[in-house]
Design a protein around this motif. Sequence first.
Motif, mmCIF file in Angstrom:
data_model
loop_
_atom_site.group_PDB
_atom_site.id
_atom_site.type_symbol
_atom_site.label_atom_id
_atom_site.label_comp_id
_atom_site.label_asym_id
_atom_site.label_seq_id
_atom_site.Cartn_x
_atom_site.Cartn_y
_atom_site.Cartn_z
ATOM 1 N N VAL A 58 29.374 44.237 55.860
ATOM 2 C CA VAL A 58 30.638 44.759 56.411
ATOM 3 C C VAL A 58 30.431 45.279 57.832
ATOM 4 O O VAL A 58 31.231 45.019 58.734
ATOM 5 N N ARG A 59 29.319 45.984 58.065
ATOM 6 C CA ARG A 59 29.025 46.457 59.426
ATOM 7 C C ARG A 59 28.888 45.274 60.395
ATOM 8 O O ARG A 59 29.404 45.291 61.506
ATOM 9 N N ALA A 60 28.206 44.210 59.923
ATOM 10 C CA ALA A 60 28.029 43.021 60.774
ATOM 11 C C ALA A 60 29.382 42.388 61.101
ATOM 12 O O ALA A 60 29.612 41.923 62.229
ATOM 13 N N SER A 61 30.292 42.408 60.122
ATOM 14 C CA SER A 61 31.606 41.774 60.334
ATOM 15 C C SER A 61 32.455 42.544 61.352
ATOM 16 O O SER A 61 33.454 42.038 61.847
ATOM 17 N N LYS A 62 32.052 43.774 61.666
ATOM 18 C CA LYS A 62 32.780 44.549 62.688
ATOM 19 C C LYS A 62 32.273 44.216 64.085
ATOM 20 O O LYS A 62 32.900 44.547 65.078
ATOM 21 N N ILE A 63 31.102 43.580 64.147
ATOM 22 C CA ILE A 63 30.527 43.212 65.452
ATOM 23 C C ILE A 63 30.753 41.730 65.738
ATOM 24 O O ILE A 63 31.032 41.339 66.863
ATOM 25 N N PHE A 64 30.618 40.908 64.688
ATOM 26 C CA PHE A 64 30.720 39.453 64.852
ATOM 27 C C PHE A 64 31.980 38.930 64.158
ATOM 28 O O PHE A 64 32.272 39.336 63.037
ATOM 29 N N PRO A 65 32.702 38.016 64.819
ATOM 30 C CA PRO A 65 33.929 37.496 64.199
ATOM 31 C C PRO A 65 33.645 36.639 62.965
ATOM 32 O O PRO A 65 34.515 36.463 62.110
#
Length: 159
Positions: A22-29
């Motif tokens: 989830v954290r990654a999905s806030k940085i990468f589309p």
Amino acid sequence: MQTAIYPGTFDPITYGHIDIAVRASKIFPKVVAVIATNPSKNPVFSMEERVELAQEALKDVPQITVIGYSGLIVNCVKEYGASAIIRGLRAMSDVDYEFQMAYTNRNMLNSAETVFLMPSAEYAYLNSTLVKQIARHGGDITGFVPELVRKRLLTKLVG
Ligand code: ADP
């Protein structure tokens, strides 16, 4: 469109894995969670089962897709044209192994950066091996994995 690959064994997916995804999905589309076959780790769940559990656990995050993969992660990165490899860093004990992996992957493929993310503090000591051990001995794993994972794990380990 920047894509990140989030590779791991995910045997099974825990709230720690979900936190990082989830954290990654806030940085990468676009984030692709890549479930590696990893026979050397003797997974309890087959790759197909791990993919299904991860898909279910991450279904509410539209940027994240889940796939199974049996080759080298750098080849998967190339196939998806990804620019980053996401890994979770919990405690210092993760660092040695993670640096080895990151440097080795960079040697093989210089076009992708490994990005380390820290989970929420409550998951800092959570790992799939521990969850399986607790489940095997009849302990409560409700706070560590989603309900479907808990049920499947109990069926698998306790019967
Ligand atoms: P691998 O066998 O590749 O280490 P894992 O499924 O154990 O696969 O872990 C995949 C990734 O998820 C790793 O980067 C790991 O550090 C991270 N991870 C696992 N559990 C947690 C957690 N509780 N908090 C943060 N990251 C985690």
